[in-house]
Design a protein around this motif. Structure first.
Motif, PDB file in Angstrom:
ATOM      1  N   GLY A 141      41.277 120.227  53.404  1.00  0.00           N
ATOM      2  CA  GLY A 141      42.199 121.332  53.252  1.00  0.00           C
ATOM      3  C   GLY A 141      42.243 122.212  54.485  1.00  0.00           C
ATOM      4  O   GLY A 141      41.232 122.387  55.172  1.00  0.00           O
ATOM      5  N   THR A 142      43.414 122.757  54.773  1.00  0.00           N
ATOM      6  CA  THR A 142      43.583 123.703  55.881  1.00  0.00           C
ATOM      7  C   THR A 142      44.280 124.952  55.343  1.00  0.00           C
ATOM      8  O   THR A 142      45.386 124.867  54.801  1.00  0.00           O
ATOM      9  N   LEU A 143      43.616 126.092  55.471  1.00  0.00           N
ATOM     10  CA  LEU A 143      44.185 127.372  55.042  1.00  0.00           C
ATOM     11  C   LEU A 143      44.836 128.039  56.241  1.00  0.00           C
ATOM     12  O   LEU A 143      44.180 128.273  57.266  1.00  0.00           O
ATOM     13  N   ASP A 144      46.121 128.319  56.113  1.00  0.00           N
ATOM     14  CA  ASP A 144      46.848 128.928  57.228  1.00  0.00           C
ATOM     15  C   ASP A 144      46.355 130.356  57.450  1.00  0.00           C
ATOM     16  O   ASP A 144      46.174 131.117  56.493  1.00  0.00           O
ATOM     17  N   ASP A 145      46.130 130.739  58.711  1.00  0.00           N
ATOM     18  CA  ASP A 145      45.715 132.117  58.995  1.00  0.00           C
ATOM     19  C   ASP A 145      46.917 133.056  59.026  1.00  0.00           C
ATOM     20  O   ASP A 145      46.766 134.275  59.113  1.00  0.00           O
ATOM     21  N   HIS A 146      48.121 132.501  58.929  1.00  0.00           N
ATOM     22  CA  HIS A 146      49.336 133.313  58.835  1.00  0.00           C
ATOM     23  C   HIS A 146      49.652 133.548  57.370  1.00  0.00           C
ATOM     24  O   HIS A 146      49.567 132.644  56.542  1.00  0.00           O
ATOM     25  N   TYR A 147      50.006 134.780  57.023  1.00  0.00           N
ATOM     26  CA  TYR A 147      50.486 135.062  55.678  1.00  0.00           C
ATOM     27  C   TYR A 147      51.615 136.072  55.764  1.00  0.00           C
ATOM     28  O   TYR A 147      51.806 136.746  56.767  1.00  0.00           O
ATOM     29  N   GLU A 148      52.371 136.171  54.668  1.00  0.00           N
ATOM     30  CA  GLU A 148      53.451 137.146  54.576  1.00  0.00           C
ATOM     31  C   GLU A 148      53.079 138.212  53.558  1.00  0.00           C
ATOM     32  O   GLU A 148      52.328 137.952  52.621  1.00  0.00           O
ATOM     33  N   CYS A 149      53.626 139.414  53.741  1.00  0.00           N
ATOM     34  CA  CYS A 149      53.230 140.522  52.881  1.00  0.00           C
ATOM     35  C   CYS A 149      54.399 141.495  52.711  1.00  0.00           C
ATOM     36  O   CYS A 149      55.090 141.807  53.688  1.00  0.00           O
ATOM     37  N   TRP A 150      54.620 141.936  51.472  1.00  0.00           N
ATOM     38  CA  TRP A 150      55.688 142.882  51.177  1.00  0.00           C
ATOM     39  C   TRP A 150      55.160 143.959  50.231  1.00  0.00           C
ATOM     40  O   TRP A 150      54.239 143.721  49.450  1.00  0.00           O
ATOM     41  N   PHE A 151      55.766 145.127  50.264  1.00  0.00           N
ATOM     42  CA  PHE A 151      55.465 146.150  49.268  1.00  0.00           C
ATOM     43  C   PHE A 151      55.942 145.668  47.895  1.00  0.00           C
ATOM     44  O   PHE A 151      57.038 145.117  47.770  1.00  0.00           O
ATOM     45  N   LEU A 152      55.147 145.912  46.873  1.00  0.00           N
ATOM     46  CA  LEU A 152      55.598 145.704  45.509  1.00  0.00           C
ATOM     47  C   LEU A 152      56.368 146.950  45.073  1.00  0.00           C
ATOM     48  O   LEU A 152      55.884 148.071  45.244  1.00  0.00           O
ATOM     49  N   SER A 153      57.558 146.769  44.522  1.00  0.00           N
ATOM     50  CA  SER A 153      58.363 147.925  44.114  1.00  0.00           C
ATOM     51  C   SER A 153      58.666 147.864  42.623  1.00  0.00           C
ATOM     52  O   SER A 153      58.734 146.787  42.025  1.00  0.00           O
ATOM     53  N   TYR A 154      58.857 149.050  42.045  1.00  0.00           N
ATOM     54  CA  TYR A 154      59.092 149.182  40.608  1.00  0.00           C
ATOM     55  C   TYR A 154      60.187 150.218  40.363  1.00  0.00           C
ATOM     56  O   TYR A 154      60.504 151.021  41.241  1.00  0.00           O
ATOM     57  N   ASP A 155      60.736 150.214  39.149  1.00  0.00           N
ATOM     58  CA  ASP A 155      61.783 151.178  38.796  1.00  0.00           C
ATOM     59  C   ASP A 155      61.261 152.608  38.855  1.00  0.00           C
ATOM     60  O   ASP A 155      61.996 153.535  39.177  1.00  0.00           O
ATOM     61  N   ILE A 187      48.359 126.841  52.054  1.00  0.00           N
ATOM     62  CA  ILE A 187      47.261 125.898  52.243  1.00  0.00           C
ATOM     63  C   ILE A 187      47.840 124.488  52.249  1.00  0.00           C
ATOM     64  O   ILE A 187      48.871 124.226  51.604  1.00  0.00           O
ATOM     65  N   TYR A 188      47.192 123.590  52.981  1.00  0.00           N
ATOM     66  CA  TYR A 188      47.658 122.213  53.110  1.00  0.00           C
ATOM     67  C   TYR A 188      46.519 121.275  52.716  1.00  0.00           C
ATOM     68  O   TYR A 188      45.403 121.390  53.229  1.00  0.00           O
ATOM     69  N   PHE A 189      46.816 120.339  51.800  1.00  0.00           N
ATOM     70  CA  PHE A 189      45.812 119.405  51.310  1.00  0.00           C
ATOM     71  C   PHE A 189      46.146 117.981  51.752  1.00  0.00           C
ATOM     72  O   PHE A 189      47.295 117.547  51.700  1.00  0.00           O
ATOM     73  N   THR A 190      45.094 117.251  52.151  1.00  0.00           N
ATOM     74  CA  THR A 190      45.206 115.829  52.444  1.00  0.00           C
ATOM     75  C   THR A 190      44.193 115.089  51.585  1.00  0.00           C
ATOM     76  O   THR A 190      43.026 115.492  51.504  1.00  0.00           O
ATOM     77  N   GLY A 191      44.621 114.026  50.907  1.00  0.00           N
ATOM     78  CA  GLY A 191      43.701 113.263  50.065  1.00  0.00           C
ATOM     79  C   GLY A 191      44.461 112.254  49.239  1.00  0.00           C
ATOM     80  O   GLY A 191      45.679 112.077  49.387  1.00  0.00           O
ATOM     81  N   HIS A 192      43.746 111.572  48.346  1.00  0.00           N
ATOM     82  CA  HIS A 192      44.356 110.603  47.451  1.00  0.00           C
ATOM     83  C   HIS A 192      44.410 111.200  46.050  1.00  0.00           C
ATOM     84  O   HIS A 192      43.380 111.561  45.471  1.00  0.00           O
ATOM     85  N   LEU A 193      45.616 111.299  45.507  1.00  0.00           N
ATOM     86  CA  LEU A 193      45.864 111.985  44.253  1.00  0.00           C
ATOM     87  C   LEU A 193      46.036 111.001  43.108  1.00  0.00           C
ATOM     88  O   LEU A 193      46.845 110.080  43.178  1.00  0.00           O
ATOM     89  N   GLY A 194      45.264 111.216  42.050  1.00  0.00           N
ATOM     90  CA  GLY A 194      45.491 110.532  40.787  1.00  0.00           C
ATOM     91  C   GLY A 194      46.169 111.507  39.852  1.00  0.00           C
ATOM     92  O   GLY A 194      45.684 112.619  39.658  1.00  0.00           O
ATOM     93  N   PHE A 208      49.484 113.648  52.562  1.00  0.00           N
ATOM     94  CA  PHE A 208      49.077 114.117  53.882  1.00  0.00           C
ATOM     95  C   PHE A 208      49.619 115.521  54.111  1.00  0.00           C
ATOM     96  O   PHE A 208      50.831 115.726  54.149  1.00  0.00           O
ATOM     97  N   ASN A 209      48.717 116.490  54.206  1.00  0.00           N
ATOM     98  CA  ASN A 209      49.091 117.889  54.434  1.00  0.00           C
ATOM     99  C   ASN A 209      50.108 118.382  53.409  1.00  0.00           C
ATOM    100  O   ASN A 209      51.139 118.975  53.751  1.00  0.00           O
ATOM    101  N   LEU A 210      49.806 118.126  52.122  1.00  0.00           N
ATOM    102  CA  LEU A 210      50.650 118.621  51.041  1.00  0.00           C
ATOM    103  C   LEU A 210      50.609 120.149  51.044  1.00  0.00           C
ATOM    104  O   LEU A 210      49.556 120.753  50.869  1.00  0.00           O
ATOM    105  N   PRO A 211      51.760 120.825  51.231  1.00  0.00           N
ATOM    106  CA  PRO A 211      51.746 122.289  51.305  1.00  0.00           C
ATOM    107  C   PRO A 211      51.760 122.927  49.923  1.00  0.00           C
ATOM    108  O   PRO A 211      52.339 122.391  48.977  1.00  0.00           O
TER     109      PRO A 211
END
Length: 297
Positions: free
Chosen positions: A246-260, A197-204, A178-181
């Motif tokens: 399935g429910t896709l959250d409209d909230h997301y997080e975002c960061w700059f990718l940084s390199y050497d 995303i959150y999934f609800t269902g029966h898993l084999g 139930f609502n597996l994140p």
């Protein structure tokens, strides 16, 4: 039992219009079958494919994990389409996580998967998935075939086989979830996106087992980097959902990718989605008789 975030529950029945795409909230799917298989890979080689310095390859008994998930979205907020996810299991933090603990403390160690490739069936799915959530979506020929004893999916691009996954249908009881994140990390515009995303269902599900899944890499150039991962022939686990919500959250997080050093190559940006439309037409189905190379070991 996991509850959806209160914000998503409070949005039920409301509407949004983002980049020309109308949504009924929360963004969801219904009556959706899905397959999944995870294969051992060289963790050090996998780490090289992870962008920036915050993602680290998740290690299982000394190996990394390549996770292939195919979802046959039959009823969604933007129509029906298939999504073929190829990802590397990972954690996020200042340093690599210790073994096994991320499975218990998922939030603490930022457990998720870095999506390497994400072909989908329709243009509107590319426009929404990439433009809003930063997912590396592109349109390709896909199918999803359910047979009595097995489930399979094939991914063709430009008339050439990219990947085929076949999973034996697990026997025995199916576990209700139930609502597996699940958390997805994606690179777009020089930034790292984390969506939920959150999934609800029966898993084999089947743990291990020789021959429980077969992964075939084709000669499509897009698969070249995956060949360097030393993909094992036997899966760590396989799974099949006959039907999910399935429910896709409209909230997301975002960061700059940084390199050497300052990157010399401009990352893919909004120019790849700004002129996309809302098309729901699928490309021609994959050619199942396409010659394939032996699966990588």
């Amino acid at each position: 039992m996991t509850m959806l975030p209160r914000r998503l529950r409070d949005q039920t029945g409301r509407h949004a219009l983002v980049d020309g795409i109308p949504f009924t909230l929360p963004v969801h799917s219904e009556r959706t079958p899905a397959l999944m298989a995870a294969f051992p890979i060289d963790a050090d080689r996998a780490a090289v494919m992870l962008p920036g310095n915050e993602l680290h390859a998740f290690r299982w008994r000394g190996h990394g994990l390549l996770v292939v998930t195919v979802v046959d979205y039959r009823v969604t907020s933007i129509g029906k389409y298939i999504e073929f996810s190829i990802a590397i299991a990972c954690t996020r933090g200042r340093r690599p996580a210790p073994p096994l603990l991320p499975l218990v403390f998922q939030k603490t160690y930022g457990l998720g998967q870095y999506v390497v490739d994400l072909p989908v069936s329709t243009e509107v799915s590319v426009k929404g998935g990439k433009g809003i959530w930063g997912m590396p979506k592109h349109q390709a020929s896909l199918d999803f075939v359910i047979e009595e004893h097995a489930v399979s999916s094939q991914y063709d691009l430009d008339g050439r086989l990219a990947m085929r996954i076949e999973v034996e249908q697990p026997r025995g009881l199916r576990v209700p979830l139930f609502n597996l994140p699940a958390a997805n990390y994606c690179a777009f515009r020089g930034m790292l996106y984390k969506s939920y995303i959150y999934f609800t269902g029966h898993l084999g599900m089947t743990l291990g087992g020789a021959g429980k899944a077969r992964l075939t890499l084709g000669d499509q150039p897009r698969m070249r980097a995956l060949r360097e991962l030393g993909i094992g022939s036997d899966p760590v686990f396989t799974a099949f959902f006959p039907s999910t919500h399935g429910t896709l959250d409209d909230h997301y997080e975002c960061w700059f990718l940084s390199y050497d050093r300052l990157p010399v190559q401009q990352p893919e940006g909004m120019e790849s989605v700004v002129n996309l439309g809302l098309g729901e037409t699928w490309p021609e189905s994959p050619h199942r008789d396409t010659a394939a190379t032996p699966r990588t070991r």
